[in-house]
Each structure stands twice: as structure tokens, then as C-alpha cells.
Design a protein around this motif. Structure first.
Motif, PDB file in Angstrom:
ATOM      1  N   ILE A   1       0.846  -1.190   0.000  1.00  0.00           N
ATOM      2  CA  ILE A   1       0.000   0.000   0.000  1.00  0.00           C
ATOM      3  C   ILE A   1       0.881   1.238   0.000  1.00  0.00           C
ATOM      4  O   ILE A   1       1.333   1.704   1.029  1.00  0.00           O
ATOM      5  N   GLY A   2       1.128   1.719  -1.188  1.00  0.00           N
ATOM      6  CA  GLY A   2       1.899   2.937  -1.353  1.00  0.00           C
ATOM      7  C   GLY A   2       0.994   4.048  -1.822  1.00  0.00           C
ATOM      8  O   GLY A   2      -0.233   3.980  -1.708  1.00  0.00           O
ATOM      9  N   ALA A   3       1.586   5.068  -2.368  1.00  0.00           N
ATOM     10  CA  ALA A   3       0.842   6.254  -2.795  1.00  0.00           C
ATOM     11  C   ALA A   3      -0.228   5.898  -3.829  1.00  0.00           C
ATOM     12  O   ALA A   3      -1.382   6.321  -3.719  1.00  0.00           O
ATOM     13  N   GLN A   4       0.149   5.129  -4.823  1.00  0.00           N
ATOM     14  CA  GLN A   4      -0.780   4.785  -5.894  1.00  0.00           C
ATOM     15  C   GLN A   4      -1.932   3.921  -5.378  1.00  0.00           C
ATOM     16  O   GLN A   4      -3.100   4.188  -5.673  1.00  0.00           O
ATOM     17  N   ASN A   5      -1.613   2.900  -4.591  1.00  0.00           N
ATOM     18  CA  ASN A   5      -2.656   2.010  -4.081  1.00  0.00           C
ATOM     19  C   ASN A   5      -3.584   2.726  -3.108  1.00  0.00           C
ATOM     20  O   ASN A   5      -4.788   2.477  -3.098  1.00  0.00           O
ATOM     21  N   ALA A   6      -3.041   3.615  -2.293  1.00  0.00           N
ATOM     22  CA  ALA A   6      -3.882   4.384  -1.378  1.00  0.00           C
ATOM     23  C   ALA A   6      -4.836   5.277  -2.173  1.00  0.00           C
ATOM     24  O   ALA A   6      -6.005   5.437  -1.802  1.00  0.00           O
ATOM     25  N   PHE A   7      -4.356   5.833  -3.277  1.00  0.00           N
ATOM     26  CA  PHE A   7      -5.204   6.653  -4.131  1.00  0.00           C
ATOM     27  C   PHE A   7      -6.324   5.810  -4.741  1.00  0.00           C
ATOM     28  O   PHE A   7      -7.489   6.229  -4.759  1.00  0.00           O
TER      29      PHE A   7
ATOM     30  N   VAL B   1      -9.403   4.932 -13.295  1.00  0.00           N
ATOM     31  CA  VAL B   1      -8.255   4.903 -12.383  1.00  0.00           C
ATOM     32  C   VAL B   1      -7.583   3.535 -12.402  1.00  0.00           C
ATOM     33  O   VAL B   1      -6.367   3.436 -12.550  1.00  0.00           O
ATOM     34  N   VAL B   2      -8.370   2.465 -12.273  1.00  0.00           N
ATOM     35  CA  VAL B   2      -7.745   1.139 -12.253  1.00  0.00           C
ATOM     36  C   VAL B   2      -7.158   0.790 -13.617  1.00  0.00           C
ATOM     37  O   VAL B   2      -6.124   0.108 -13.691  1.00  0.00           O
ATOM     38  N   LEU B   3      -7.787   1.260 -14.687  1.00  0.00           N
ATOM     39  CA  LEU B   3      -7.215   1.019 -16.021  1.00  0.00           C
ATOM     40  C   LEU B   3      -5.881   1.738 -16.198  1.00  0.00           C
ATOM     41  O   LEU B   3      -4.927   1.160 -16.743  1.00  0.00           O
ATOM     42  N   ILE B   4      -5.796   2.986 -15.750  1.00  0.00           N
ATOM     43  CA  ILE B   4      -4.516   3.703 -15.844  1.00  0.00           C
ATOM     44  C   ILE B   4      -3.435   2.953 -15.077  1.00  0.00           C
ATOM     45  O   ILE B   4      -2.323   2.746 -15.588  1.00  0.00           O
ATOM     46  N   CYS B   5      -3.743   2.536 -13.867  1.00  0.00           N
ATOM     47  CA  CYS B   5      -2.745   1.843 -13.043  1.00  0.00           C
ATOM     48  C   CYS B   5      -2.318   0.513 -13.657  1.00  0.00           C
ATOM     49  O   CYS B   5      -1.125   0.225 -13.772  1.00  0.00           O
TER      50      CYS B   5
ATOM     51  N   ASP C   1     -19.932  12.037   1.685  1.00  0.00           N
ATOM     52  CA  ASP C   1     -19.433  13.213   2.400  1.00  0.00           C
ATOM     53  C   ASP C   1     -18.660  14.198   1.540  1.00  0.00           C
ATOM     54  O   ASP C   1     -18.347  15.288   1.997  1.00  0.00           O
ATOM     55  N   HIS C   2     -18.323  13.847   0.331  1.00  0.00           N
ATOM     56  CA  HIS C   2     -17.449  14.694  -0.476  1.00  0.00           C
ATOM     57  C   HIS C   2     -18.111  15.081  -1.786  1.00  0.00           C
ATOM     58  O   HIS C   2     -18.802  14.283  -2.404  1.00  0.00           O
ATOM     59  N   ALA C   3     -17.835  16.299  -2.188  1.00  0.00           N
ATOM     60  CA  ALA C   3     -18.304  16.742  -3.500  1.00  0.00           C
ATOM     61  C   ALA C   3     -17.542  15.965  -4.564  1.00  0.00           C
ATOM     62  O   ALA C   3     -16.377  15.617  -4.372  1.00  0.00           O
ATOM     63  N   PRO C   4     -18.185  15.685  -5.674  1.00  0.00           N
ATOM     64  CA  PRO C   4     -17.497  14.934  -6.730  1.00  0.00           C
ATOM     65  C   PRO C   4     -16.272  15.691  -7.253  1.00  0.00           C
ATOM     66  O   PRO C   4     -16.298  16.909  -7.398  1.00  0.00           O
ATOM     67  N   ALA C   5     -15.234  14.957  -7.501  1.00  0.00           N
ATOM     68  CA  ALA C   5     -14.023  15.540  -8.079  1.00  0.00           C
ATOM     69  C   ALA C   5     -14.178  15.584  -9.594  1.00  0.00           C
ATOM     70  O   ALA C   5     -14.991  14.856 -10.168  1.00  0.00           O
ATOM     71  N   ALA C   6     -13.399  16.421 -10.229  1.00  0.00           N
ATOM     72  CA  ALA C   6     -13.422  16.495 -11.687  1.00  0.00           C
ATOM     73  C   ALA C   6     -12.624  15.330 -12.259  1.00  0.00           C
ATOM     74  O   ALA C   6     -11.564  14.981 -11.723  1.00  0.00           O
ATOM     75  N   LEU C   7     -13.113  14.730 -13.319  1.00  0.00           N
ATOM     76  CA  LEU C   7     -12.438  13.599 -13.944  1.00  0.00           C
ATOM     77  C   LEU C   7     -10.997  13.954 -14.309  1.00  0.00           C
ATOM     78  O   LEU C   7     -10.077  13.180 -14.046  1.00  0.00           O
ATOM     79  N   ARG C   8     -10.794  15.102 -14.900  1.00  0.00           N
ATOM     80  CA  ARG C   8      -9.443  15.521 -15.307  1.00  0.00           C
ATOM     81  C   ARG C   8      -8.494  15.559 -14.114  1.00  0.00           C
ATOM     82  O   ARG C   8      -7.366  15.080 -14.189  1.00  0.00           O
ATOM     83  N   SER C   9      -8.945  16.103 -13.014  1.00  0.00           N
ATOM     84  CA  SER C   9      -8.131  16.192 -11.803  1.00  0.00           C
ATOM     85  C   SER C   9      -7.781  14.799 -11.276  1.00  0.00           C
ATOM     86  O   SER C   9      -6.636  14.538 -10.897  1.00  0.00           O
ATOM     87  N   VAL C  10      -8.769  13.919 -11.254  1.00  0.00           N
ATOM     88  CA  VAL C  10      -8.547  12.554 -10.773  1.00  0.00           C
ATOM     89  C   VAL C  10      -7.540  11.827 -11.665  1.00  0.00           C
ATOM     90  O   VAL C  10      -6.610  11.174 -11.173  1.00  0.00           O
ATOM     91  N   LEU C  11      -7.699  11.953 -12.982  1.00  0.00           N
ATOM     92  CA  LEU C  11      -6.800  11.259 -13.903  1.00  0.00           C
ATOM     93  C   LEU C  11      -5.376  11.807 -13.826  1.00  0.00           C
ATOM     94  O   LEU C  11      -4.407  11.042 -13.855  1.00  0.00           O
ATOM     95  N   LEU C  12      -5.233  13.126 -13.723  1.00  0.00           N
ATOM     96  CA  LEU C  12      -3.890  13.705 -13.591  1.00  0.00           C
ATOM     97  C   LEU C  12      -3.225  13.286 -12.286  1.00  0.00           C
ATOM     98  O   LEU C  12      -2.025  12.997 -12.261  1.00  0.00           O
ATOM     99  N   THR C  13      -3.996  13.228 -11.218  1.00  0.00           N
ATOM    100  CA  THR C  13      -3.456  12.769  -9.938  1.00  0.00           C
ATOM    101  C   THR C  13      -3.017  11.314 -10.042  1.00  0.00           C
ATOM    102  O   THR C  13      -1.929  10.943  -9.587  1.00  0.00           O
TER     103      THR C  13
ATOM    104  N   TYR D   1       3.453   7.739 -12.561  1.00  0.00           N
ATOM    105  CA  TYR D   1       4.681   7.984 -13.310  1.00  0.00           C
ATOM    106  C   TYR D   1       5.689   8.908 -12.635  1.00  0.00           C
ATOM    107  O   TYR D   1       6.840   8.979 -13.067  1.00  0.00           O
ATOM    108  N   LEU D   2       5.300   9.608 -11.595  1.00  0.00           N
ATOM    109  CA  LEU D   2       6.256  10.463 -10.893  1.00  0.00           C
ATOM    110  C   LEU D   2       6.875   9.763  -9.683  1.00  0.00           C
ATOM    111  O   LEU D   2       7.640  10.356  -8.952  1.00  0.00           O
ATOM    112  N   ASN D   3       6.530   8.522  -9.484  1.00  0.00           N
ATOM    113  CA  ASN D   3       7.060   7.729  -8.383  1.00  0.00           C
ATOM    114  C   ASN D   3       8.221   6.885  -8.905  1.00  0.00           C
ATOM    115  O   ASN D   3       7.995   5.867  -9.567  1.00  0.00           O
ATOM    116  N   PRO D   4       9.461   7.278  -8.636  1.00  0.00           N
ATOM    117  CA  PRO D   4      10.599   6.506  -9.147  1.00  0.00           C
ATOM    118  C   PRO D   4      10.620   5.056  -8.663  1.00  0.00           C
ATOM    119  O   PRO D   4      11.163   4.188  -9.330  1.00  0.00           O
TER     120      PRO D   4
END
Length: 186
Positions: free
Chosen positions: A5-11, A25-29, A87-99, A105-108
């Protein structure tokens, strides 16, 4: 390695709990893992390990990334909160995909795991065996990410309690610190 459970899996877990954009999200990963594992088997890992400067930079950058994420997780563990889908407002798809792409890819450390380690383990199995090994690793990655993303909703009642997040984030902090330290061992 994929299951840690690292950054990507927690996301992915958080997106599954929020029930937001789980499929993309799961397809990108999973597809990113497939790409990186294939690259490692095809020789990208050998190219990286053959360049000591690139390997050293990747190693220290990976450790720094892991220590940074460990600090963020530790801070969350000391200030736990809950996460429920309503409890949370929906996030924007673009924001979720960029995150997601950033955590991927930014995790060496992901390059060391997929390209270098899995690539070298696969290449120890000969010409035909390396691709079978790669298929198994890719299948394992797909299984893991889809399971994590879609079964997270079953964990909703557990993670509706702050204490559960405190344990998860504390565990993430410990694992990320240990992996960062491991990367610094010569």
C-alpha cells in the motif's frame, strides 16, 4: 510489490471508497504496469542498470519520494479523518486522472519495481519464459488494481471510522519509510 500500500494504491483505495471514476483509475494503473513491465522485459531495465548514474539518480529520487509520502501519511495518521462516498463533493475527472498519472509515473519506485526488478526477474527465465513471467505479472497487476478499486466499497463501513484511516495511514508511513531506507542500502 504491486500489493504494497503505497501512494498509488492508497489513491485507488480512496477512489474506490468514494466510488468515483474507479474504472479509469484502475485502467490507468494496470495498463501503466503492463507498459512498464513489458519495457523491463524488453530491455529497458538492463539499459537502466547499465547506466550507473541513471540508476543512482532513480534510487535517490525514489527514496526521497517514498520518505515524502511517508511524512504525508504519518501526518494523516496523527490527524485521522473519515471518508465516505456521500461526504465529499465529486471531483473532476481531469483532476482525478492527472493525480493518478502523477502517482503512477512520478514515483521513481515504480520504475525500480516494474522495469528493473520484474524485468530482471523475467529475463532470468530465458527467451520464452520471460514473456510468460511478464504475462503473469501483468495479470497479477490487473487483478490487484481491479480488486482494490471495486472491493473498496465493501470496506466503506470500516473506513467510515477515523481509527481505521489512522491505522492504514500509520502502516503506509512505516512501509514507505522502510522501502525508502531499503533503496538507500548499497
Amino acid at each position: 510489490m504491486i500489493v504494497a500500500i503505497g501512494a498509488q494504491n492508497a489513491f485507488v483505495l480512496r477512489q474506490g471508497l468514494r466510488r468515483e471514476f474507479v474504472l479509469p483509475v484502475v485502467l490507468i494503473c494496470a495498463l501503466s504496469d503492463a507498459l512498464l513491465i513489458t519495457g523491463g522485459i524488453a530491455g529497458l531495465g538492463a539499459l537502466l542498470t547499465g547506466n550507473p548514474t541513471a540508476l543512482t539518480i532513480t534510487k535517490y529520487a525514489g527514496a526521497l519520494f517514498l520518505f515524502g509520502y511517508a511524512a504525508v501519511a504519518a501526518r494523516r495518521a496523527f490527524r485521522p479523518s473519515t471518508l465516505t462516498a456521500a461526504d465529499h463533493a465529486p471531483a473532476a475527472l481531469r483532476s482525478v486522472l492527472l493525480t493518478c498519472l502523477g502517482f503512477t509515473y512520478l514515483n521513481p519506485h515504480v520504475y525500480l519495481d516494474t522495469v528493473v526488478l520484474l524485468g530482471s526477474l523475467a529475463n532470468q527465465r530465458g527467451t520464452d519464459g520471460r514473456w510468460l513471467y511478464g504475462i503473469g505479472a501483468v495479470a497479477g497487476s490487473f487483478f490487484w488494481f481491479f480488486s482494490l478499486g471495486y472491493f473498496a466499497r465493501k470496506l466503506g463501513p470500516v473506513f467510515a471510522r477515523a481509527r481505521a484511516w489512522q491505522f492504514l495511514d500509520g502502516g503506509i508511513a512505516v512501509v514507505m519509510t522502510a522501502l525508502g531506507a531499503w533503496m538507500l542500502i548499497p
